[in-house]
Design a protein around this motif. Sequence first.
Motif, PDB file in Angstrom:
ATOM      1  N   SER A 184      -4.498   7.947   6.112  1.00 36.14           N
ATOM      2  CA  SER A 184      -3.131   7.452   6.327  1.00 36.14           C
ATOM      3  C   SER A 184      -2.341   8.409   7.210  1.00 36.14           C
ATOM      4  O   SER A 184      -1.524   7.973   8.030  1.00 36.14           O
ATOM      5  N   GLN A 185      -2.579   9.707   7.026  1.00 40.33           N
ATOM      6  CA  GLN A 185      -1.865  10.664   7.877  1.00 40.33           C
ATOM      7  C   GLN A 185      -2.229  10.445   9.344  1.00 40.33           C
ATOM      8  O   GLN A 185      -1.365  10.469  10.221  1.00 40.33           O
ATOM      9  N   GLN A 224      -7.634   4.516  -0.856  1.00 36.81           N
ATOM     10  CA  GLN A 224      -6.642   4.751   0.203  1.00 36.81           C
ATOM     11  C   GLN A 224      -7.236   4.581   1.593  1.00 36.81           C
ATOM     12  O   GLN A 224      -6.536   4.163   2.520  1.00 36.81           O
ATOM     13  N   GLN A 238      -6.695  10.911   1.908  1.00 35.44           N
ATOM     14  CA  GLN A 238      -5.324  11.061   2.411  1.00 35.44           C
ATOM     15  C   GLN A 238      -5.234  11.306   3.918  1.00 35.44           C
ATOM     16  O   GLN A 238      -4.226  10.976   4.538  1.00 35.44           O
ATOM     17  N   GLN A 264      -0.186  11.504  -3.078  1.00 38.78           N
ATOM     18  CA  GLN A 264       0.166  11.457  -1.652  1.00 38.78           C
ATOM     19  C   GLN A 264       1.509  12.164  -1.418  1.00 38.78           C
ATOM     20  O   GLN A 264       1.677  12.898  -0.450  1.00 38.78           O
ATOM     21  N   ALA A 313      -3.233   7.698  10.634  1.00 43.82           N
ATOM     22  CA  ALA A 313      -2.594   6.439  11.050  1.00 43.82           C
ATOM     23  C   ALA A 313      -1.130   6.680  11.404  1.00 43.82           C
ATOM     24  O   ALA A 313      -0.612   6.116  12.383  1.00 43.82           O
ATOM     25  N   GLY A 314      -0.470   7.530  10.630  1.00 47.35           N
ATOM     26  CA  GLY A 314       0.939   7.843  10.908  1.00 47.35           C
ATOM     27  C   GLY A 314       1.094   8.641  12.192  1.00 47.35           C
ATOM     28  O   GLY A 314       2.020   8.407  12.979  1.00 47.35           O
ATOM     29  N   SER A 320       0.862  -1.194   0.000  1.00 47.27           N
ATOM     30  CA  SER A 320       0.000   0.000   0.000  1.00 47.27           C
ATOM     31  C   SER A 320       0.894   1.239   0.000  1.00 47.27           C
ATOM     32  O   SER A 320       1.103   1.874   1.033  1.00 47.27           O
ATOM     33  N   GLU A 321       1.407   1.563  -1.181  1.00 45.58           N
ATOM     34  CA  GLU A 321       2.392   2.642  -1.278  1.00 45.58           C
ATOM     35  C   GLU A 321       1.784   4.001  -0.936  1.00 45.58           C
ATOM     36  O   GLU A 321       2.434   4.839  -0.299  1.00 45.58           O
ATOM     37  N   ALA A 322       0.536   4.233  -1.385  1.00 50.49           N
ATOM     38  CA  ALA A 322      -0.108   5.511  -1.080  1.00 50.49           C
ATOM     39  C   ALA A 322      -0.243   5.660   0.434  1.00 50.49           C
ATOM     40  O   ALA A 322       0.044   6.719   1.006  1.00 50.49           O
ATOM     41  N   ASN A 323      -0.657   4.568   1.073  1.00 47.96           N
ATOM     42  CA  ASN A 323      -0.784   4.583   2.533  1.00 47.96           C
ATOM     43  C   ASN A 323       0.579   4.815   3.190  1.00 47.96           C
ATOM     44  O   ASN A 323       0.695   5.541   4.174  1.00 47.96           O
ATOM     45  N   GLY A 340       1.332   8.429   3.228  1.00 45.99           N
ATOM     46  CA  GLY A 340       0.492   9.114   4.211  1.00 45.99           C
ATOM     47  C   GLY A 340       0.932   8.826   5.640  1.00 45.99           C
ATOM     48  O   GLY A 340       0.995   9.733   6.476  1.00 45.99           O
ATOM     49  N   VAL A 341       1.240   7.570   5.930  1.00 49.99           N
ATOM     50  CA  VAL A 341       1.721   7.214   7.275  1.00 49.99           C
ATOM     51  C   VAL A 341       3.030   7.966   7.553  1.00 49.99           C
ATOM     52  O   VAL A 341       3.242   8.490   8.655  1.00 49.99           O
ATOM     53  N   GLU A 396      -6.809   1.030   2.471  1.00 48.83           N
ATOM     54  CA  GLU A 396      -5.390   0.744   2.751  1.00 48.83           C
ATOM     55  C   GLU A 396      -5.077   1.153   4.189  1.00 48.83           C
ATOM     56  O   GLU A 396      -4.451   0.423   4.958  1.00 48.83           O
ATOM     57  N   ALA A 397      -5.518   2.370   4.526  1.00 52.05           N
ATOM     58  CA  ALA A 397      -5.235   2.875   5.874  1.00 52.05           C
ATOM     59  C   ALA A 397      -5.957   2.053   6.937  1.00 52.05           C
ATOM     60  O   ALA A 397      -5.387   1.735   7.986  1.00 52.05           O
TER      61      ALA A 397
END
Lengths: 320, 284
Positions: free
Chosen positions: B128-129, B159, B125, A96, B131-132, A62-65, A68-69, B162-163
């Motif tokens: 995921s942010q 996404q 988006q 992203q 989640a990070g 999950s590259e986009a994720n 974002g992470v 994914e997150a």
Amino acid sequence: MFKLDERRENGKELRNVVVDSLMDLMNKNDKVIALDADLAGASNFNRIKSAHGKSFIDVGISEANMIGVSAGLSLTGYTPYVHTFAPFVARRALDQVYMSGAYSKNTINIYGSDPGFNAGFNGGTHTSYEDVAIMRSIPETIVCDPADAVQMEWIIKEFSNLGQGIHYVRGNRKSVRNVYAENSSFEIGKGNLLYEGSDLLIIATGQLVSEAIDVHDELSKIGISSDVVDMFTIKPLDTDLLLERAKNKRGIVTIENHNIIGGLGSAVSEVMAEKMVGVPLLRVGNEDYFGQVGTPDYLQQAYGLTSKQILSKVKKHFSF
Amino acid sequence: MFILKQEELQKLQKLAAHIRFDAIQAIKNVGQGHIGGSLSISDLLAVLYGKQMKFNADDPNWELRDRLVLSKGHAGPALYSALAISGFFDEEKLSTLNKGGTSLPSHPDHLRTPGVDATTGSLGQGTSQAAGIATGLKLRESKNFVYLIVGEGELNEGQCWEAFQYIASNKLDNLIVIIDDNKKQLDGWTDDVIKQWDIASKMRSFGFNTIQVKGDNLESIDDGIEYLKTTKDTANCMVLDSVKGAGVPLFENMENNHSVKFNDDELNSQTDEALAKLQSIYEG
């Protein structure tokens, strides 16, 4: 300061250089985090997982994720380094990288591996001849293509000093020929003038700097003297060096393992046009073709990027 | 098990009306904007900023604050209203929404607006942010929470999923995913655009401890958040059964209420009446 390595044999695998450099950083800085998207076995980031388990995150496929992470980690004070194959970050996760990363001024250091003909047996689907074009069109990014293992180590470590922003480095996972002696140091945004000549200015980037040196050596045998510039930072481009070395030259050649549209050749020609550098230019690179499958050696040949092929293109173009 | 005291409930009711008033007024002032999705999270924002979240308006980057990521960034006007009322900046500033040089762009920007924790707007988006951020807080052994607000239309974006896989797999119990199921997206009813089926079941099957609450019930929202905050070793999700345009019948009943243009005298005067009603609630 850099010194040339005269032996020119293959150095360490670049993926191991990245991993060792990151582990050096992690030993001093607990804010450095490595992330991969189910390619830790391919990048050898598994070694980081074993030695620095708390500083490694595998997000799965999950590259986009992953980007974002990483942005979220940056927002909490961490310095993330991510790896995936070049196309899967530059193409798949572009928005992203743009919004969660660059636009938000988050810090994300990116290693896009196996660019251009290095994709080898992974083939055309996994090939990126456009990653530099994509990454350099995003405001405020830094885009690097190291010539060898020594420069890759310096870049990975230097990225940790750059503060906020997207810092992109592309590079083979396997080894490439040495250009620089151990402990050489560089400067982001400054090209390295490796050889000085009077007839031709050769500007190369990435592992094809070695081929540029071969071309320089062969040309000197027929009485053509050339500059060789390693333009390892494609953005910001060292325009001062370019303009200074372009003076009184019969021609300029750019060499890159990338589409001639959007990469080093484009960057150089933009400056030449704007500054009215009236010198003929030859852009050597992928001439707007998709990737394909084969060994890297086969593919390098297929795209006309061996030393011999580049030499003959140069001779033909400038009628040497 | 409603744990809000009567005076707390009244305070939150007033706050929700105040958020609605400010958001509508700011959007009307600039002439158009995302009314529907701003109103559907106003009660949620009232509970978060009025009771649940730890923050310091005088020190927006306070280390020990909880974070809020508004992944459905188009609801920015509601967030700005909550932030202004909470003291992060002057309420007067809301009149600069979307105007050149403003610190209040239509979609939240953490570099421009005090109190905004993440830049969002390109849908998906924020997930995921968040989640990070939750991962970073865990690494730092922080006790703070991250609140992630996602729209049900936004769930069209891959996404998000994914997150969600990442959040559930890593059991990020310091992150509460809140899905604002207001049943409409830009092009119409969600069921007619891309049907979401049973969102709560989907989240459960993704590994989330999931509850459903009424989006206009302050007590249920508060109760739900209390419960999710204390549920450890699992990912947690609250699905808000909400109404696009909630709290203002004029907008609830408007068919196309995603983005509303205030270029009609009748609509403007009806909006002024609705604003007066909201004002009487929060000033009353």
